[in-house]
Motif scaffolding. Structure first.
Motif, PDB file in Angstrom:
ATOM      1  N   ILE A  64       0.858  -1.187   0.000  1.00  0.00           N
ATOM      2  CA  ILE A  64       0.000   0.000   0.000  1.00  0.00           C
ATOM      3  C   ILE A  64       0.902   1.248   0.000  1.00  0.00           C
ATOM      4  CG2 ILE A  64      -1.810   1.254   1.218  1.00  0.00           C
ATOM      5  CD1 ILE A  64      -2.621  -1.388   2.497  1.00  0.00           C
ATOM      6  N   LEU A  65       0.579   2.132  -0.917  1.00  0.00           N
ATOM      7  CA  LEU A  65       1.324   3.404  -0.949  1.00  0.00           C
ATOM      8  C   LEU A  65       1.034   4.207   0.323  1.00  0.00           C
ATOM      9  CD1 LEU A  65       0.817   4.404  -4.684  1.00  0.00           C
ATOM     10  CD2 LEU A  65       2.872   3.509  -3.625  1.00  0.00           C
ATOM     11  N   GLU A  66       2.008   4.823   0.653  1.00  0.00           N
ATOM     12  CA  GLU A  66       1.866   5.581   1.887  1.00  0.00           C
ATOM     13  C   GLU A  66       0.902   6.764   1.743  1.00  0.00           C
ATOM     14  OE1 GLU A  66       5.925   8.217   1.139  1.00  0.00           O
ATOM     15  OE2 GLU A  66       5.569   7.307   3.069  1.00  0.00           O
ATOM     16  N   ASN A  67       0.723   7.154   0.509  1.00  0.00           N
ATOM     17  CA  ASN A  67      -0.189   8.252   0.275  1.00  0.00           C
ATOM     18  C   ASN A  67      -1.597   7.773  -0.019  1.00  0.00           C
ATOM     19  OD1 ASN A  67       0.384   7.172  -2.165  1.00  0.00           O
ATOM     20  ND2 ASN A  67       0.779   9.113  -3.213  1.00  0.00           N
ATOM     21  N   ALA A  68      -1.828   6.532   0.271  1.00  0.00           N
ATOM     22  CA  ALA A  68      -3.174   6.015   0.029  1.00  0.00           C
ATOM     23  C   ALA A  68      -4.150   6.736   0.927  1.00  0.00           C
ATOM     24  CB  ALA A  68      -3.222   4.518   0.290  1.00  0.00           C
ATOM     25  N   ALA A  69      -5.283   7.090   0.346  1.00  0.00           N
ATOM     26  CA  ALA A  69      -6.286   7.842   1.076  1.00  0.00           C
ATOM     27  C   ALA A  69      -7.024   6.909   2.020  1.00  0.00           C
ATOM     28  CB  ALA A  69      -7.284   8.461   0.094  1.00  0.00           C
ATOM     29  N   PRO A  70      -7.474   7.411   3.112  1.00  0.00           N
ATOM     30  CA  PRO A  70      -8.290   6.592   4.007  1.00  0.00           C
ATOM     31  C   PRO A  70      -9.520   6.067   3.272  1.00  0.00           C
ATOM     32  CG  PRO A  70      -7.561   8.563   5.126  1.00  0.00           C
ATOM     33  CD  PRO A  70      -7.181   8.765   3.691  1.00  0.00           C
ATOM     34  N   SER A  71      -9.982   4.997   3.748  1.00  0.00           N
ATOM     35  CA  SER A  71     -11.115   4.269   3.131  1.00  0.00           C
ATOM     36  C   SER A  71     -10.748   3.567   1.820  1.00  0.00           C
ATOM     37  CB  SER A  71     -12.313   5.186   2.892  1.00  0.00           C
ATOM     38  OG  SER A  71     -12.748   5.778   4.115  1.00  0.00           O
ATOM     39  N   SER A  72      -9.488   3.597   1.505  1.00  0.00           N
ATOM     40  CA  SER A  72      -9.068   2.849   0.299  1.00  0.00           C
ATOM     41  C   SER A  72      -9.271   1.336   0.542  1.00  0.00           C
ATOM     42  CB  SER A  72      -7.612   3.162  -0.028  1.00  0.00           C
ATOM     43  OG  SER A  72      -7.442   4.534  -0.322  1.00  0.00           O
ATOM     44  N   ARG A  73      -9.607   0.716  -0.477  1.00  0.00           N
ATOM     45  CA  ARG A  73      -9.894  -0.727  -0.382  1.00  0.00           C
ATOM     46  C   ARG A  73      -8.855  -1.495  -1.194  1.00  0.00           C
ATOM     47  NH1 ARG A  73     -15.092  -2.324   1.286  1.00  0.00           N
ATOM     48  NH2 ARG A  73     -16.390  -0.569   1.941  1.00  0.00           N
ATOM     49  N   PHE A  74      -8.442  -2.586  -0.613  1.00  0.00           N
ATOM     50  CA  PHE A  74      -7.438  -3.431  -1.255  1.00  0.00           C
ATOM     51  C   PHE A  74      -7.977  -4.883  -1.269  1.00  0.00           C
ATOM     52  CE2 PHE A  74      -5.368   0.064   0.882  1.00  0.00           C
ATOM     53  CZ  PHE A  74      -4.617   0.649  -0.133  1.00  0.00           C
ATOM     54  N   PRO A  75      -8.204  -5.418  -2.460  1.00  0.00           N
ATOM     55  CA  PRO A  75      -8.751  -6.798  -2.525  1.00  0.00           C
ATOM     56  C   PRO A  75      -7.767  -7.818  -1.964  1.00  0.00           C
ATOM     57  CG  PRO A  75      -9.027  -5.654  -4.598  1.00  0.00           C
ATOM     58  CD  PRO A  75      -8.090  -4.794  -3.788  1.00  0.00           C
ATOM     59  N   LEU A  76      -8.311  -8.726  -1.240  1.00  0.00           N
ATOM     60  CA  LEU A  76      -7.522  -9.822  -0.668  1.00  0.00           C
ATOM     61  C   LEU A  76      -7.792 -11.136  -1.452  1.00  0.00           C
ATOM     62  CD1 LEU A  76      -8.094  -9.024   3.107  1.00  0.00           C
ATOM     63  CD2 LEU A  76      -6.167  -8.348   1.643  1.00  0.00           C
ATOM     64  N   MET A  77      -7.141 -12.203  -1.034  1.00  0.00           N
ATOM     65  CA  MET A  77      -7.348 -13.503  -1.709  1.00  0.00           C
ATOM     66  C   MET A  77      -8.786 -13.986  -1.549  1.00  0.00           C
ATOM     67  SD  MET A  77      -6.439 -13.926   1.529  1.00  0.00           S
ATOM     68  CE  MET A  77      -4.658 -14.060   1.615  1.00  0.00           C
ATOM     69  N   GLU A  78      -9.254 -14.684  -2.556  1.00  0.00           N
ATOM     70  CA  GLU A  78     -10.636 -15.170  -2.551  1.00  0.00           C
ATOM     71  C   GLU A  78     -10.772 -16.373  -1.627  1.00  0.00           C
ATOM     72  OE1 GLU A  78     -12.107 -16.020  -6.403  1.00  0.00           O
ATOM     73  OE2 GLU A  78     -14.130 -16.460  -5.762  1.00  0.00           O
ATOM     74  N   VAL A  79     -11.958 -16.504  -1.086  1.00  0.00           N
ATOM     75  CA  VAL A  79     -12.264 -17.610  -0.173  1.00  0.00           C
ATOM     76  C   VAL A  79     -13.337 -18.473  -0.828  1.00  0.00           C
ATOM     77  CG1 VAL A  79     -13.038 -18.250   2.132  1.00  0.00           C
ATOM     78  CG2 VAL A  79     -11.705 -16.152   1.797  1.00  0.00           C
ATOM     79  N   TYR A  80     -13.125 -19.801  -0.796  1.00  0.00           N
ATOM     80  CA  TYR A  80     -14.095 -20.745  -1.380  1.00  0.00           C
ATOM     81  C   TYR A  80     -14.753 -21.557  -0.279  1.00  0.00           C
ATOM     82  CZ  TYR A  80     -12.302 -19.832  -6.055  1.00  0.00           C
ATOM     83  OH  TYR A  80     -11.968 -19.220  -7.232  1.00  0.00           O
ATOM     84  N   ASP A  81     -16.072 -21.610  -0.350  1.00  0.00           N
ATOM     85  CA  ASP A  81     -16.854 -22.475   0.524  1.00  0.00           C
ATOM     86  C   ASP A  81     -17.861 -23.211  -0.366  1.00  0.00           C
ATOM     87  OD1 ASP A  81     -18.564 -22.031   3.722  1.00  0.00           O
ATOM     88  OD2 ASP A  81     -18.256 -23.795   2.448  1.00  0.00           O
ATOM     89  N   PRO A  82     -17.701 -24.561  -0.613  1.00  0.00           N
ATOM     90  CA  PRO A  82     -18.604 -25.286  -1.531  1.00  0.00           C
ATOM     91  C   PRO A  82     -20.043 -25.334  -1.066  1.00  0.00           C
ATOM     92  CG  PRO A  82     -16.600 -26.533  -1.129  1.00  0.00           C
ATOM     93  CD  PRO A  82     -16.624 -25.423  -0.122  1.00  0.00           C
ATOM     94  N   ASP A  83     -20.286 -25.073   0.240  1.00  0.00           N
ATOM     95  CA  ASP A  83     -21.647 -25.113   0.721  1.00  0.00           C
ATOM     96  C   ASP A  83     -22.438 -23.946   0.143  1.00  0.00           C
ATOM     97  OD1 ASP A  83     -20.419 -26.178   3.921  1.00  0.00           O
ATOM     98  OD2 ASP A  83     -21.128 -27.397   2.217  1.00  0.00           O
TER      99      ASP A  83
END
Length: 932
Positions: free
Chosen positions: A142-161
């Protein structure tokens, strides 16, 4: 089952569906059940017997089974309880993946009725899967100048149910700069985003270690964790941005491998290193990664394997654009696979018989089969057909099932095997089709009786056939097979001549060979009429009859039988009269003979075998008439002896002989006078004759004694050399038969040379009858007795063949006389024709037979003028009244008497045209002989 107990409403729905399935069973309504996944093998699903309206025993006996297509059997039937149970552990995720509802459809087949009942089972999800991160460790820059409330996608989660058992939320370890938020799309996956809560200061803290926890909504709750490393970067305030958030494309399933599908594009407003963008897949499974590939520099997506619409028709890909410093953007790529008609229809025979009886009525169900096509739309719409020339048709059933039924009567004899080609054709462009051959054997029924090739048979058998010999063979054909074609033969019961027909002939029941049980005699049996029955072994048996006529053919097994002159039975000798004034061709007598055979075997010819005076008499070849060949001379002997042979024309020919004694005189008194004139008045000639006779007897006796002595000497000599003679006479095998005569021959020799003396009232006119032996040609020259022997000599010629009946003479009959014109033969006004023709038809044969019977009737007539006193010479008893028609056999059907066809008459006229002399005509006398 615990899940079902916690959901009473679902149980009520299940009961309602079961009730509806029972009510709609006859109309093929769908039966629905619902069970949770992961049940143990054999778990109860539903009471299928009750829902189908069947008893549990009917479920076992009716052949009820589950029919499904292209899938492993998940359920099975418990025939004992009539319930539907699981065939194994069912995993909903493997079966239906992320589908909101998981439905398993199959059909219940009742074999004996060939009815199908569709069943649908819903697999209810349970919380048996834990949410799982694709990566357990993730680095986020994350850049240090990233604005608050910035969103960064994380790894996907799988649940077969699915539902509440699927992923419900995330929890981030406590910190002061970050939080976690879950993003979701309609009917799409859920993934977490790292939210920046405040500004960052790389110099204050450059690295953050966070723990992210994913949780589902099941009971109990399942969760998993991942470690996140947050690195604060130097300022790069622009991230790559895709030209569109979602890319959509449709491609046909027959797209060649390596063909580009689409190209994604992302831009970065930064420059230099911060503006260089690379592409990669972020939401992709292993299977998708094998089908599609992405160019990291250009963003081009192409195929790396063949596409298959039937395998998966829709793909969703996640694409990420990332600059060198690490800023990124994501987009979706939605790929729709278009169906192509690349699958041929398939035909699966579910049930049916491979054999049908030819007596099955039209409408009989032969087979049940299903057709399906993996394509969709018109490409998967299939129609079935069979050749119209066959006696079958197709009937549409439920769920693409067809029944193959008969529409006409079958005949195994015309067609025993049908190869029914079922053609399944889809409606795609171009259309595809497949052919499946159903082989059907037509079982035989006993609908054809045995048939004979001919309506009747004629069999010809020679008489005297050996007993037990095969004489004919019949064969009946039955177009049926096996037991229905196994033919047995029999003869109809009947009687013939008072005896059952089965005592004459028999037939082999298996082979149809006819055997003669008797040796047939043509003279007793001419033909047989038989009925042969051929019956098969079917149920019920069928049969047919044929007429068989058996004709017995004649063989030459009967020798000619001489009717006239008849053989004497009283020891006397029959005498025929011939006047000395007879001219050449004068008819002396006629030999009449018949043959019991028929045809050529009964054609008779006559010939003179032996005569005491050669050249004096002739015998008609075809008539049997004995005529003078020349005028009689004074030097001719008073008594002439003739041997006439009668022979048929069979192969080999058979014959019979008769000895005739002809007295040369005009009347019987003249015969006696001639015998008296032979004695001189002074008695010198009589004494010379007596002397000659004594000398002859002495010579013969001496020769005989010498012969006996030589014979005894030879036997004694042989006995001394070898061994004593056996009682059977077997010791003479080394000596030729011509060197000696056996004891039986000596006895016969002694008997032959017996003699008797017959005396009249005048002892001086006594005469000696000296029978000539069988060896007359060796001991006495018959010619020497012709002129100088005034005595009557009775000869027993070799032609008699030792028949004792021919040696007997009939007693004399003095009550009537036989005139010359009344003797058997043609009338005196007609002369026999030795060159007469053979009868060539049955009518001529009967005419000739009538002549023979008329001749015999004349001989038996009591009005004959021939008479005799007690002093006559021994006439044959054939002229007696006992010779009547009852002693003459009727041979009109088989006798051919060649020669003249003149009528034998009873007219009292002389043969030579002169009136008979009264009282002193041509008379024959018979006298009794006294033996001394």
């Amino acid at each position: 089952m615990a899940v079902l107990q916690r959901r009473p409403r679902r149980s009520e729905q299940l009961s309602l569906l079961t009730l509806l399935g029972t009510l709609w069973g006859a109309a093929a309504a769908q039966i629905q059940y619902s069970i949770p996944e992961e049940l143990e093998k054999g778990s109860f699903v539903g009471n299928i017997a009750k829902d189908l309206g069947l008893e549990p025993r009917e479920l076992a006996e009716g052949g009820v089974r589950i029919v499904s297509r292209g899938r492993t059997q998940l359920f099975s039937l418990n025939p004992r309880s009539g319930s539907l149970v699981t065939a194994g552990r069912i995993d909903r995720e493997d079966l239906c993946a992320q589908s909101p509802r998981c439905l398993v459809s199959f059909n219940i087949l009742v074999e004996d009725k060939l009815n199908l009942y569709p069943v649908e089972v819903e697999i209810v999800d349970i919380n048996d899967n834990t949410p799982r991160f694709l990566k357990e460790e993730l680095e986020v820059k994350i850049l240090e100048n990233a604005a608050p409330s910035s969103r960064f996608p994380l790894m996907e989660v799988y649940d077969p149910d699915v539902g509440k058992n699927s992923l419900q939320g995330f929890k981030l370890s406590s910190n002061s700069h970050f939080s976690v938020d879950m993003q979701s799309q309609a009917h799409g996956p859920k993934y977490p985003e790292l939210v920046l809560e405040g500004t960052l200061d790389r110099e204050g803290e450059a690295v953050y270690h966070l723990v992210l926890t994913a949780m589902d909504g099941g009971d109990p709750v399942r969760s998993s964790v991942a470690r996140i490393l947050v690195t604060v970067l130097d300022a790069n305030d622009n991230a790559p941005v895709f030209t569109q958030p979602v890319y959509r494309v449709s491609v046909p399933e027959n797209l060649p491998v390596g063909t580009p599908v689409l190209t994604v594009n992302a831009t970065d407003r930064d420059e230099g290193v911060h503006g260089e963008v690379t592409y990669s897949f972020v939401k992709i499974t292993e299977k998708i990664s094998q089908i599609f590939c992405l160019n990291a520099l250009t963003g081009e997506i192409s195929t790396s394997a063949n596409l298959d619409y039937e395998d998966l028709s829709f793909y969703e890909l996640g694409v990420e654009a990332r600059d060198r410093p690490g800023l990124r953007d994501r987009a979706k790529v939605l790929i729709t696979i278009l169906d192509v008609n690349d699958n041929v229809p398939e035909v699966v025979v579910t049930s049916g018989s491979r054999t049908i009886a030819e007596s099955a009525p039209p409408g009989t169900i032969i087979a049940l089969f299903q057709v399906f096509d993996r394509d969709s739309g018109l490409n998967g719409l299939v129609t079935c057909s069979i050749p119209r020339s066959l006696p079958f048709e197709l009937e549409k059933s439920v769920d693409n099932y067809y029944r193959l039924v008969t529409n006409a009567a079958l005949d195994r004899e015309e067609m025993s095997l049908y190869n029914i080609t079922v053609t399944a054709t889809d409606k795609g462009t171009p259309s595809l089709s497949t052919e499946t051959i159903i082989s059907l054997n037509v079982a035989d029924t006993n609908d054809n009786p045995p048939t004979f090739p001919h309506s009747s048979y004629s069999v010809y058998v020679l008489e005297n056939n050996p007993r037990g010999a095969s004489i004919f063979s019949v064969n009946a054909l039955d177009p049926d097979v096996d037991q229905n074609a196994r033919v047995a033969y029999s003869l109809a019961e009947d009687t013939l001549q008072g005896a059952p027909l089965s005592s004459y002939v028999s037939i082999n029941s298996d082979t149809g060979i006819l055997y003669a049980l008797r040796s047939f005699d043509y003279e007793q049996l001419r033909d047989l009429q038989l009925w042969v029955t051929a019956s098969d072994s079917g149920d019920p048996p069928l049969s047919s009859n044929v007429s068989l006529s058996l004709f017995v053919l004649d063989q030459n097994d009967n020798a000619p039988e001489i009717l006239y002159p008849a053989l004497p039975t009283d020891g006397s000798t029959g005498v025929e009269l011939a006047p000395r004034s007879a001219e050449p061709g004068y008819l002396v007598t006629k030999v009449v003979a018949v043959d019991k055979d028929s045809g050529q075997n009964a054609w008779l010819s006559y010939r003179l075998l032996k005569a005491s005076e050669p050249g004096l008499f002739t015998v008609g070849l075809h008539t049997g008439e004995v005529r003078t060949a020349r005028a009689l001379l004074d030097r001719d002997a008073l008594k002439q002896s003739l041997v006439v042979a009668v022979q048929d024309h069979g192969q080999p020919p058979l014959s019979a002989t008769v000895t005739l004694t002809v007295a040369v005189a005009d009347s019987i008194p003249e015969i006696l006078a001639d015998l008296g004139s032979l004695e001189p008045s002074d008695g010198s000639h009589n004494s010379d004759l007596t002397l000659y006779l004594v000398v002859a007897v002495a010579v013969v006796s001496c020769v005989f004694l010498a012969f006996v002595v030589v014979l005894l000497a030879l036997r004694l000599r042989r006995w001394h050399k070898s061994h004593p003679l056996q009682t059977s006479g077997g010791g003479l095998t080394s000596v030729p038969g011509s060197h000696f005569v056996g004891m039986d021959g000596v006895r016969a020799f002694l008997q032959t040379y017996s003699h008797e003396v017959s005396l009249t009232a005048d002892s001086r006119k006594s005469h000696l009858i000296f029978p000539q032996p069988n060896y007359a040609d060796m001991l006495i020259n018959s010619e020497s007795c012709e002129k100088n022997e005034p005595l009557l000599i009775t000869q027993d010629l070799l032609e008699t063949k030792g028949d004792p009946k021919q040696l007997q003479q009939a007693p004399p009959n003095t009550d009537w006389r036989f005139s010359q014109a009344q003797r058997p033969g043609t009338s005196g006004s007609q002369n026999g024709d030795d060159t007469g023709t053979w009868p060539n038809n049955q009518f001529d044969t009967e005419m000739l037979q009538a002549m023979i019977l008329a001749s015999a009737s004349e001989a038996a007539d009591g009005s004959s003028t021939l008479g005799g006193g007690a002093g006559t010479m021994g006439l044959s008893a054939r002229y007696g009244p006992q010779f009547t028609l009852q002693h003459v056999p009727d041979y009109r059907q088989n006798v051919y008497i060649p020669g003249s066809n003149a009528t034998l008459t009873n007219a009292a006229g002389k043969r030579d045209g002169k009136a008979p002399a009264g009282g002193n005509g041509n008379k024959k006398k018979s006298g009794k002989k006294e033996k001394k």
